[in-house]
Enzyme design. Structure first.
Site, PDB file in Angstrom:
ATOM      1  N   HIS A  91       0.867  -1.176   0.000  1.00 31.23           N
ATOM      2  CA  HIS A  91       0.000   0.000   0.000  1.00 31.23           C
ATOM      3  C   HIS A  91       0.910   1.235   0.000  1.00 31.23           C
ATOM      4  O   HIS A  91       1.842   1.318   0.806  1.00 31.23           O
ATOM      5  CB  HIS A  91      -0.859   0.047   1.256  1.00 31.23           C
ATOM      6  N   GLU A  94      -2.028   6.060  -0.601  1.00 37.62           N
ATOM      7  CA  GLU A  94      -3.466   6.083  -0.288  1.00 37.62           C
ATOM      8  C   GLU A  94      -3.694   7.381   0.496  1.00 37.62           C
ATOM      9  O   GLU A  94      -4.345   8.295   0.022  1.00 37.62           O
ATOM     10  CB  GLU A  94      -3.836   4.845   0.549  1.00 37.62           C
ATOM     11  N   ASP A 147     -11.210  -3.529  -1.696  1.00 34.92           N
ATOM     12  CA  ASP A 147     -10.453  -3.212  -0.473  1.00 34.92           C
ATOM     13  C   ASP A 147     -11.053  -3.911   0.761  1.00 34.92           C
ATOM     14  O   ASP A 147     -10.562  -4.969   1.158  1.00 34.92           O
ATOM     15  CB  ASP A 147     -10.383  -1.695  -0.266  1.00 34.92           C
TER      16      ASP A 147
HETATM   17  N1  ADE Z   1      -6.053  -2.715   6.010  1.00 35.59           N
HETATM   18  C1  ADE Z   1      -7.296  -2.975   5.592  1.00 35.59           C
HETATM   19  N2  ADE Z   1      -7.702  -2.050   4.718  1.00 35.59           N
HETATM   20  C2  ADE Z   1      -6.684  -1.171   4.563  1.00 35.59           C
HETATM   21  C3  ADE Z   1      -6.474  -0.017   3.776  1.00 35.59           C
HETATM   22  N3  ADE Z   1      -7.414   0.474   2.957  1.00 35.59           N
HETATM   23  N4  ADE Z   1      -5.302   0.640   3.884  1.00 35.59           N
HETATM   24  C4  ADE Z   1      -4.361   0.184   4.699  1.00 35.59           C
HETATM   25  N5  ADE Z   1      -4.498  -0.905   5.452  1.00 35.59           N
HETATM   26  C5  ADE Z   1      -5.642  -1.587   5.374  1.00 35.59           C
HETATM   27 ZN    ZN Z   2      -6.113  -2.048   1.213  1.00 34.46          ZN
END
Ligand code: ADE
Ligand code: ZN
Length: 350
Positions: free
Chosen positions: A209, A212, A290
């Protein structure tokens, strides 16, 4: 891979919702613990004698009003506390696979968070055996193929990630890669450089990730330090034109999650989402759910609502998104080819 059949260009926009629902697709960004619906949380709490601080399914669902990633993670980790036995992990994953099959998901790559469970005394073996049995059952009974990706929680230390990796090694044959999730701000990729290096040496696929909530620099570091093969989210890359060029040149897949981004206030509305701009910039974008139980929808809901909100998206974009999802997956070349032929058949029929 395949290019879109010519008929794609003549498909009218009114046909899009049905096509989006019917087309085969792969999901590459689903936290399996984020598929726990409130009804199942309550059922498992009762089955396991775990108490949860909500009076009813409705009260729990009403708490799903998030202001940012951390406000969601607090509830998400509380929800996962009802998972104790192998059967719980099996039931959770089977519920997801049934929803996925209904949305014409032919392949799913499931994130799981072992530390969320091992830190509560649930063994790695319990988690992986429940998920693996569900994966095999989904292939056999629903025709949905799947792979598992173990995520490290980035709010914990790299030492803890190393300990989790060590614990996972007897089950190395049951998962194909590692990822990095949980609170992004203040937990940059460089914190996990050494453990990712070890994972790559073990032949594991690596994803993370990035971008975000975190800045474009975290995307750079995920690419250059962790050497990831996909970026999960990555939507903040547009703040750095040089990064966009790099992502496009490398054909680095972004696993974008539109409904999640709105629920976690990354974008105010879907109409303001940058997915169409990312595609116009030549990036390999995919659509994913997600944490579908928390963010208002599974795959088809994400596709249909995103296309409704962004009028510049056409049938050609729909085709490209599905093709990208196969291309960016860790499935075999044979499987990718077979799914893309199924995709062609759906679009050829208009
Ligand atoms: N764990 C579960 N969903 C998440 C997300 N969108 N971003 C980071 N960690 C996560
Ligand atoms: Zn995620």
């Amino acid at each position: 891979m395949t290019t879109a059949p010519d008929s794609v260009n003549t498909i009218p926009r009114e046909r899009l919702p049905d096509l989006l629902r019917d087309m085969p697709k792969a999901e590459l960004h689903i936290h399996i613990e984020g598929s726990l619906e409130p009804e199942l949380i309550f059922a498992l709490a009762q089955r396991n004698g775990v108490s949860i601080p909500y009076a009813s399914v409705e009260a729990l669902r009403a708490a799903y009003a998030f202001t940012d990633l951390q406000s969601f993670l607090d509830i998400y980790y509380a929800g996962a506390s009802v998972l104790l036995k192998e059967e719980d992990f099996f039931d959770m994953a089977m519920a997801y696979f049934r929803r996925a099959a209904a949305d014409h998901v032919v392949h799913a790559e499931l994130f799981f968070d072992p530390q969320t469970h091992t830190d509560r005394g649930v063994s790695f073996e319990t988690v992986i055996k429940g998920l693996t049995r569900a994966s095999e059952t989904a292939q056999r009974e629903l025709g949905v193929s799947s792979l598992l990706i173990m995520c490290f929680l980035r709010h914990l230390s790299e030492e803890a990630a190393f300990a989790t990796l060590e614990e996972s090694l007897p089950w190395r044959h049951l998962f194909v890669g590692v990822g990095l999730d949980s609170g992004e701000r203040g937990n940059p990729p460089d914190k996990f450089e050494r453990v990712f290096e070890r994972c790559r040496a073990l032949g594991l696929h690596v994803v993370a990730h990035a971008g975000e909530e975190g800045p474009p620099d975290y995307i750079w570091d995920a690419i250059e330090l962790l050497k990831v093969e996909r970026i999960d989210h990555g939507v903040r890359c547009l703040e750095d034109p040089r990064l966009v060029l790099r992502l496009a040149a490398a054909r680095m897949p972004l696993t974008v999650c539109p409904l999640s981004n709105v629920k976690l206030c990354v974008f105010k509305t879907l109409a303001e989402h940058n997915l169409a701009t990312l595609m116009e910039a030549g990036l390999c974008v995919t659509i994913n759910s997600d944490d579908p139980a928390y963010f208002g929808g599974y795959m088809n809901q994400n596709f249909v609502e995103t296309f409704e909100a962004l009028p510049q998206l056409s049938a050609r974009h729909a085709y490209q998104l599905a093709l990208n999802s196969f291309d960016a997956s860790f499935a075999s070349a044979d499987d990718k080819h077979r799914w893309s032929k199924q995709l062609d058949a759906v679009f050829a029929a208009g």
